[in-house]
Scaffold this motif. Structure first.
Motif, PDB file in Angstrom:
ATOM      1  N   ILE A   1      33.434  42.071  35.492  1.00  0.00           N
ATOM      2  CA  ILE A   1      34.139  41.842  33.849  1.00  0.00           C
ATOM      3  C   ILE A   1      35.347  42.563  35.182  1.00  0.00           C
ATOM      4  O   ILE A   1      35.477  44.101  34.177  1.00  0.00           O
ATOM      5  CB  ILE A   1      33.307  41.892  33.132  1.00  0.00           C
ATOM      6  CG1 ILE A   1      32.355  43.720  33.168  1.00  0.00           C
ATOM      7  CG2 ILE A   1      32.494  40.903  32.381  1.00  0.00           C
ATOM      8  CD1 ILE A   1      31.703  44.006  32.386  1.00  0.00           C
ATOM      9  N   TYR A   2      34.610  43.666  36.473  1.00  0.00           N
ATOM     10  CA  TYR A   2      34.900  44.498  36.948  1.00  0.00           C
ATOM     11  C   TYR A   2      36.028  43.831  36.760  1.00  0.00           C
ATOM     12  O   TYR A   2      36.797  43.465  37.550  1.00  0.00           O
ATOM     13  CB  TYR A   2      34.254  44.762  38.556  1.00  0.00           C
ATOM     14  CG  TYR A   2      33.356  44.842  37.870  1.00  0.00           C
ATOM     15  CD1 TYR A   2      32.649  45.795  36.196  1.00  0.00           C
ATOM     16  CD2 TYR A   2      32.613  46.558  38.907  1.00  0.00           C
ATOM     17  CE1 TYR A   2      31.414  46.048  36.156  1.00  0.00           C
ATOM     18  CE2 TYR A   2      31.395  47.288  38.377  1.00  0.00           C
ATOM     19  CZ  TYR A   2      30.642  46.680  37.043  1.00  0.00           C
ATOM     20  OH  TYR A   2      30.083  48.103  36.521  1.00  0.00           O
ATOM     21  N   ASN A   3      37.774  44.626  37.048  1.00  0.00           N
ATOM     22  CA  ASN A   3      38.355  44.102  37.570  1.00  0.00           C
ATOM     23  C   ASN A   3      38.563  45.313  38.970  1.00  0.00           C
ATOM     24  O   ASN A   3      38.119  46.277  39.368  1.00  0.00           O
ATOM     25  CB  ASN A   3      39.877  44.883  36.458  1.00  0.00           C
ATOM     26  CG  ASN A   3      40.107  46.274  36.219  1.00  0.00           C
ATOM     27  OD1 ASN A   3      39.343  47.554  37.365  1.00  0.00           O
ATOM     28  ND2 ASN A   3      40.288  46.772  34.827  1.00  0.00           N
ATOM     29  N   ALA A   4      39.933  45.133  39.450  1.00  0.00           N
ATOM     30  CA  ALA A   4      40.591  45.688  40.010  1.00  0.00           C
ATOM     31  C   ALA A   4      40.721  47.228  41.092  1.00  0.00           C
ATOM     32  O   ALA A   4      40.146  47.842  41.991  1.00  0.00           O
ATOM     33  CB  ALA A   4      42.272  45.104  40.979  1.00  0.00           C
TER      34      ALA A   4
ATOM     35  N   ASP B   1      38.303  49.014  39.089  1.00  0.00           N
ATOM     36  CA  ASP B   1      36.297  49.418  39.034  1.00  0.00           C
ATOM     37  C   ASP B   1      36.242  48.810  40.653  1.00  0.00           C
ATOM     38  O   ASP B   1      35.254  49.500  40.670  1.00  0.00           O
ATOM     39  CB  ASP B   1      36.580  48.240  38.306  1.00  0.00           C
ATOM     40  CG  ASP B   1      36.271  48.582  36.194  1.00  0.00           C
ATOM     41  OD1 ASP B   1      36.973  50.017  35.805  1.00  0.00           O
ATOM     42  OD2 ASP B   1      36.546  47.402  35.885  1.00  0.00           O
ATOM     43  N   ARG B   2      36.659  47.334  41.319  1.00  0.00           N
ATOM     44  CA  ARG B   2      36.331  47.876  42.727  1.00  0.00           C
ATOM     45  C   ARG B   2      36.577  48.398  43.465  1.00  0.00           C
ATOM     46  O   ARG B   2      35.638  49.286  44.618  1.00  0.00           O
ATOM     47  CB  ARG B   2      36.608  46.495  42.914  1.00  0.00           C
ATOM     48  CG  ARG B   2      35.859  44.931  42.288  1.00  0.00           C
ATOM     49  CD  ARG B   2      36.124  43.684  42.657  1.00  0.00           C
ATOM     50  NE  ARG B   2      35.628  42.671  41.931  1.00  0.00           N
ATOM     51  CZ  ARG B   2      36.312  42.404  41.209  1.00  0.00           C
ATOM     52  NH1 ARG B   2      37.250  42.097  40.405  1.00  0.00           N
ATOM     53  NH2 ARG B   2      35.295  41.136  40.510  1.00  0.00           N
TER      54      ARG B   2
ATOM     55  N   SER C   1      37.176  39.819  46.024  1.00  0.00           N
ATOM     56  CA  SER C   1      35.684  39.563  45.406  1.00  0.00           C
ATOM     57  C   SER C   1      35.644  38.304  46.679  1.00  0.00           C
ATOM     58  O   SER C   1      33.509  37.937  46.702  1.00  0.00           O
ATOM     59  CB  SER C   1      35.496  38.732  44.232  1.00  0.00           C
ATOM     60  OG  SER C   1      37.109  37.734  44.275  1.00  0.00           O
TER      61      SER C   1
ATOM     62  N   THR D   1      36.322  45.498  47.537  1.00  0.00           N
ATOM     63  CA  THR D   1      37.667  45.024  46.734  1.00  0.00           C
ATOM     64  C   THR D   1      37.907  43.327  46.769  1.00  0.00           C
ATOM     65  O   THR D   1      39.274  43.508  45.577  1.00  0.00           O
ATOM     66  CB  THR D   1      38.679  45.345  47.115  1.00  0.00           C
ATOM     67  OG1 THR D   1      39.427  46.154  48.765  1.00  0.00           O
ATOM     68  CG2 THR D   1      38.330  47.080  47.195  1.00  0.00           C
TER      69      THR D   1
END
Length: 263
Positions: free
Chosen positions: A95-98, A100-101, A169, A167
């Motif tokens: 559920i993490y977006n860019a 968040d990362r 995945s 950043t």
């Protein structure tokens, strides 16, 4: 002849008394080779061994201090790696977006900076503990003990730890492997450091027992028996006073004889 005999006894007694005073003042039975040549030689050899063991123990204590600094530095790096491990797993949350990362990457970068700072700033006696690996030896006199250290920067670089990327995945698996491999290696290094500390402490315990035994042996050879010496001093005092009385009486008798012969 009686007068000379009395003077000889007095001189001998005074000489014994003077020697006894020296022994009482130093608390030593042996103050020169004349007191006990063989005993002095053995006591000197024991003193040499005792001094060597004391210095050897100081060397090993320095080794223990270094090993503890080394272990504490490893622990600090290990704690940062544990946090990196958590961040890497956290970054795998779908559920993490860019953004968040990227926030997680900033936290990871701070942890990596902490690790670098620990590597560069951990020192003992002005020397870097992690900047070069190798064997550091500490002489005990009879033998030597060693602490093995690692160039931690090289170890972590070999694991690609400083190329850490949360950043992307697709790189999370590699990042997780890097962290976990580094944790495993540092755990092994800490175990080695702990075993070295235990070995050093055991060696010091042995050296202390040997030093105590040698000190007791030296004491039996050269230390003064105060009870015996005090009794001897009292006896010498009585003998001195008696010898003085005899010498005085002899002189009086001599003077009387001279007056009679002269009259």
């Amino acid at each position: 002849m009686k007068i000379n005999s009395g003077n000889n006894i007095l001189n001998q007694t005074l000489g014994q008394q003077d020697n006894l005073f020296k022994k009482l003042a130093t608390a030593k039975r042996i103050n020169s080779a004349a007191d006990d040549a063989a005993g002095l030689q053995i006591a000197t050899q024991l003193s040499s061994q005792i001094n060597a063991r004391e210095q050897g123990a100081r060397n090993v204590y320095d080794g223990i201090s270094l090993a503890r600094v080394y272990d504490q530095g490893l622990q600090a790096i290990q704690e940062n790696l544990q946090e990196l491990n958590v961040l890497t797993i956290q970054a795998g949350n779908g559920i993490y977006n860019a953004g968040d990362r990227q926030a997680l990457q900033q936290q990871a970068d701070q942890l990596l900076d902490n690790i670098q700072q620990t590597i560069e700033s951990t020192e003992f006696a002005g020397k870097g503990v992690f900047t070069q690996g190798g064997e550091i030896t500490f002489g005990t006199g009879d033998s030597s003990l060693s602490l093995n250290t690692e160039d931690i920067a090289t170890v972590l670089n070999d694991n690609n730890l400083f190329d850490f990327n949360l950043t992307d995945s697709s790189q999370l698996t590699a990042a997780l492997e890097s962290v976990q491999q580094s944790l495993q290696q540092l755990g092994g290094l800490r175990a080695d450091a702990g075993a070295t500390i235990n070995a050093f402490e055991a060696a010091i315990s042995v050296m202390d027992r040997q030093r105590i035994s040698e000190s007791e042996a030296r004491s039996r050879i050269e230390d003064l028996d105060f009870a015996k010496a005090t009794s001897q001093q009292v006896a010498n005092d009585i003998l001195t006073q008696s010898s003085i009385s005899v010498a005085i009486q002899g002189r009086v008798q001599q003077q009387q004889a001279i007056r009679i012969l002269g009259g």
